[in-house]
Scaffold this active site. Structure first.
Site, PDB file in Angstrom:
ATOM      1  N   ASP A  74       1.309  76.606  39.071  1.00  0.00           N
ATOM      2  CA  ASP A  74       1.492  75.272  39.335  1.00  0.00           C
ATOM      3  C   ASP A  74       1.054  75.015  40.886  1.00  0.00           C
ATOM      4  O   ASP A  74       1.390  75.863  41.738  1.00  0.00           O
ATOM      5  CB  ASP A  74       2.968  74.894  39.543  1.00  0.00           C
ATOM      6  CG  ASP A  74       3.180  73.319  39.379  1.00  0.00           C
ATOM      7  OD1 ASP A  74       3.797  72.885  38.342  1.00  0.00           O
ATOM      8  OD2 ASP A  74       2.843  72.819  40.541  1.00  0.00           O
TER       9      ASP A  74
ATOM     10  N   ASN B 184       9.428  68.869  30.719  1.00  0.00           N
ATOM     11  CA  ASN B 184       9.930  67.306  30.773  1.00  0.00           C
ATOM     12  C   ASN B 184       8.889  66.546  29.520  1.00  0.00           C
ATOM     13  O   ASN B 184       7.816  66.680  29.354  1.00  0.00           O
ATOM     14  CB  ASN B 184       9.361  66.828  32.069  1.00  0.00           C
ATOM     15  CG  ASN B 184      10.213  67.423  33.293  1.00  0.00           C
ATOM     16  OD1 ASN B 184      11.310  67.582  33.095  1.00  0.00           O
ATOM     17  ND2 ASN B 184       9.470  67.953  34.206  1.00  0.00           N
TER      18      ASN B 184
ATOM     19  N   GLU C 180       4.995  63.954  34.606  1.00  0.00           N
ATOM     20  CA  GLU C 180       4.233  63.302  35.414  1.00  0.00           C
ATOM     21  C   GLU C 180       2.703  63.811  34.322  1.00  0.00           C
ATOM     22  O   GLU C 180       1.803  62.658  34.635  1.00  0.00           O
ATOM     23  CB  GLU C 180       3.842  64.035  36.652  1.00  0.00           C
ATOM     24  CG  GLU C 180       4.957  64.070  37.652  1.00  0.00           C
ATOM     25  CD  GLU C 180       4.792  64.838  38.814  1.00  0.00           C
ATOM     26  OE1 GLU C 180       3.572  65.347  39.359  1.00  0.00           O
ATOM     27  OE2 GLU C 180       5.763  64.662  39.586  1.00  0.00           O
ATOM     28  N   VAL C 181       2.591  64.517  34.069  1.00  0.00           N
ATOM     29  CA  VAL C 181       1.277  64.958  33.265  1.00  0.00           C
ATOM     30  C   VAL C 181       1.617  64.850  31.707  1.00  0.00           C
ATOM     31  O   VAL C 181       2.297  65.620  31.264  1.00  0.00           O
ATOM     32  CB  VAL C 181       0.684  66.233  33.524  1.00  0.00           C
ATOM     33  CG1 VAL C 181      -0.623  66.528  33.053  1.00  0.00           C
ATOM     34  CG2 VAL C 181       0.726  66.566  35.032  1.00  0.00           C
TER      35      VAL C 181
ATOM     36  N   HIS D 268       3.639  70.809  28.314  1.00  0.00           N
ATOM     37  CA  HIS D 268       3.492  71.920  29.110  1.00  0.00           C
ATOM     38  C   HIS D 268       5.063  72.660  29.406  1.00  0.00           C
ATOM     39  O   HIS D 268       5.830  71.654  29.218  1.00  0.00           O
ATOM     40  CB  HIS D 268       2.869  71.806  30.652  1.00  0.00           C
ATOM     41  CG  HIS D 268       3.345  70.489  31.171  1.00  0.00           C
ATOM     42  ND1 HIS D 268       3.262  69.225  30.996  1.00  0.00           N
ATOM     43  CD2 HIS D 268       4.216  70.561  32.240  1.00  0.00           C
ATOM     44  CE1 HIS D 268       3.700  68.400  31.850  1.00  0.00           C
ATOM     45  NE2 HIS D 268       4.537  69.103  32.570  1.00  0.00           N
TER      46      HIS D 268
ATOM     47  N   HIS E 139       7.086  74.848  31.981  1.00  0.00           N
ATOM     48  CA  HIS E 139       7.225  75.230  33.244  1.00  0.00           C
ATOM     49  C   HIS E 139       7.950  76.734  32.988  1.00  0.00           C
ATOM     50  O   HIS E 139       8.953  76.711  32.545  1.00  0.00           O
ATOM     51  CB  HIS E 139       8.027  74.554  34.256  1.00  0.00           C
ATOM     52  CG  HIS E 139       7.592  73.040  34.359  1.00  0.00           C
ATOM     53  ND1 HIS E 139       6.909  72.859  35.696  1.00  0.00           N
ATOM     54  CD2 HIS E 139       7.463  71.984  33.723  1.00  0.00           C
ATOM     55  CE1 HIS E 139       6.904  71.438  35.726  1.00  0.00           C
ATOM     56  NE2 HIS E 139       7.064  70.935  34.585  1.00  0.00           N
TER      57      HIS E 139
HETATM   58  P1  5GP Z   1       5.581  67.313  34.856  1.00  0.00           P
HETATM   59  O1  5GP Z   1       6.442  66.635  35.938  1.00  0.00           O
HETATM   60  O2  5GP Z   1       4.865  66.592  34.063  1.00  0.00           O
HETATM   61  O3  5GP Z   1       6.940  68.142  33.905  1.00  0.00           O
HETATM   62  O4  5GP Z   1       4.971  68.570  35.584  1.00  0.00           O
HETATM   63  C1  5GP Z   1       3.933  68.394  36.219  1.00  0.00           C
HETATM   64  C2  5GP Z   1       3.424  69.762  37.028  1.00  0.00           C
HETATM   65  O5  5GP Z   1       1.875  69.814  37.028  1.00  0.00           O
HETATM   66  C3  5GP Z   1       3.839  69.475  38.391  1.00  0.00           C
HETATM   67  O6  5GP Z   1       4.893  70.777  38.639  1.00  0.00           O
HETATM   68  C4  5GP Z   1       2.558  69.416  39.207  1.00  0.00           C
HETATM   69  O7  5GP Z   1       2.896  70.212  40.486  1.00  0.00           O
HETATM   70  C5  5GP Z   1       1.673  70.320  38.348  1.00  0.00           C
HETATM   71  N1  5GP Z   1       0.345  69.694  38.580  1.00  0.00           N
HETATM   72  C6  5GP Z   1      -0.302  68.650  38.982  1.00  0.00           C
HETATM   73  N2  5GP Z   1      -1.547  68.447  39.220  1.00  0.00           N
HETATM   74  C7  5GP Z   1      -1.874  69.882  39.061  1.00  0.00           C
HETATM   75  C8  5GP Z   1      -3.070  70.524  39.061  1.00  0.00           C
HETATM   76  O8  5GP Z   1      -4.333  69.861  39.271  1.00  0.00           O
HETATM   77  N3  5GP Z   1      -3.041  71.951  39.271  1.00  0.00           N
HETATM   78  C9  5GP Z   1      -2.066  72.897  38.888  1.00  0.00           C
HETATM   79  N4  5GP Z   1      -2.190  73.852  38.577  1.00  0.00           N
HETATM   80  N5  5GP Z   1      -0.831  72.260  38.610  1.00  0.00           N
HETATM   81  C10 5GP Z   1      -1.007  70.685  38.659  1.00  0.00           C
END
Ligand code: 5GP
Length: 122
Positions: free
Chosen positions: A35, A93, A101-102, A106, A108
């Site tokens: 991450d 999430n 966010e993405v 995924h 973690h």
């Molecule tokens: P979410 O909130 O969607 O569960 O987690 C998204 C994760 O993606 C976050 O922990 C964030 O730090 C990570 N992330 C966002 N953009 C990038 C990126 O460009 N590269 C990497 N390696 N992680 C990312």
């Protein structure tokens, strides 16, 4: 969740090699990488190579081979990170309330030290 998968999300770009990542493990169904903003001493993400928005989207639409292969890839990633002995936490999430966010499914993987309380509402 939006109706359609967004092919321009950041993890889709990582899968296409348009954005670099620090790779930990890869096979035909999944990719694991560090991450970019770690929330634990070790913080990795495992993503399927197929286009799925979230856990529910993945488990409802992916083939059994993809689902099984994905979770095996999570285990292989944990092994590559040498987290089994000390312990680790898996988290995924889905949607607004979870703060996803993405919009590419995924998991973690967090470990490398004590992780504290499981859920923070701050
Ligand atoms: P979410 O909130 O969607 O569960 O987690 C998204 C994760 O993606 C976050 O922990 C964030 O730090 C990570 N992330 C966002 N953009 C990038 C990126 O460009 N590269 C990497 N390696 N992680 C990312």
């Amino acid at each position: 969740m939006p109706q359609a998968y967004d092919p321009n999300n950041i993890f889709a770009k990582i899968l296409r090699g348009e954005i670099p990542c620090k790779k930990i493990y890869e096979d035909e169904v999944a990719l694991c990488f560090h991450d970019v903003a770690p929330q634990a001493p070790v913080h990795a993400l495992v993503i399927p190579k197929g286009e799925y928005q979230s856990f529910s989207d993945f488990t409802l639409k992916a083939s059994s081979k993809e689902v099984c292969g994905f979770f095996q890839a999570v285990q292989r990633s944990i092994e590559a990170l040498k987290l089994e002995a000390g312990g680790y936490r898996l988290l995924s999430n889905h949607g607004e309330h979870a703060g996803q966010e993405v919009p590419h499914f995924h998991v973690h993987i967090c470990g490398g030290g004590h992780l504290g309380k499981m859920i923070s509402r701050s």
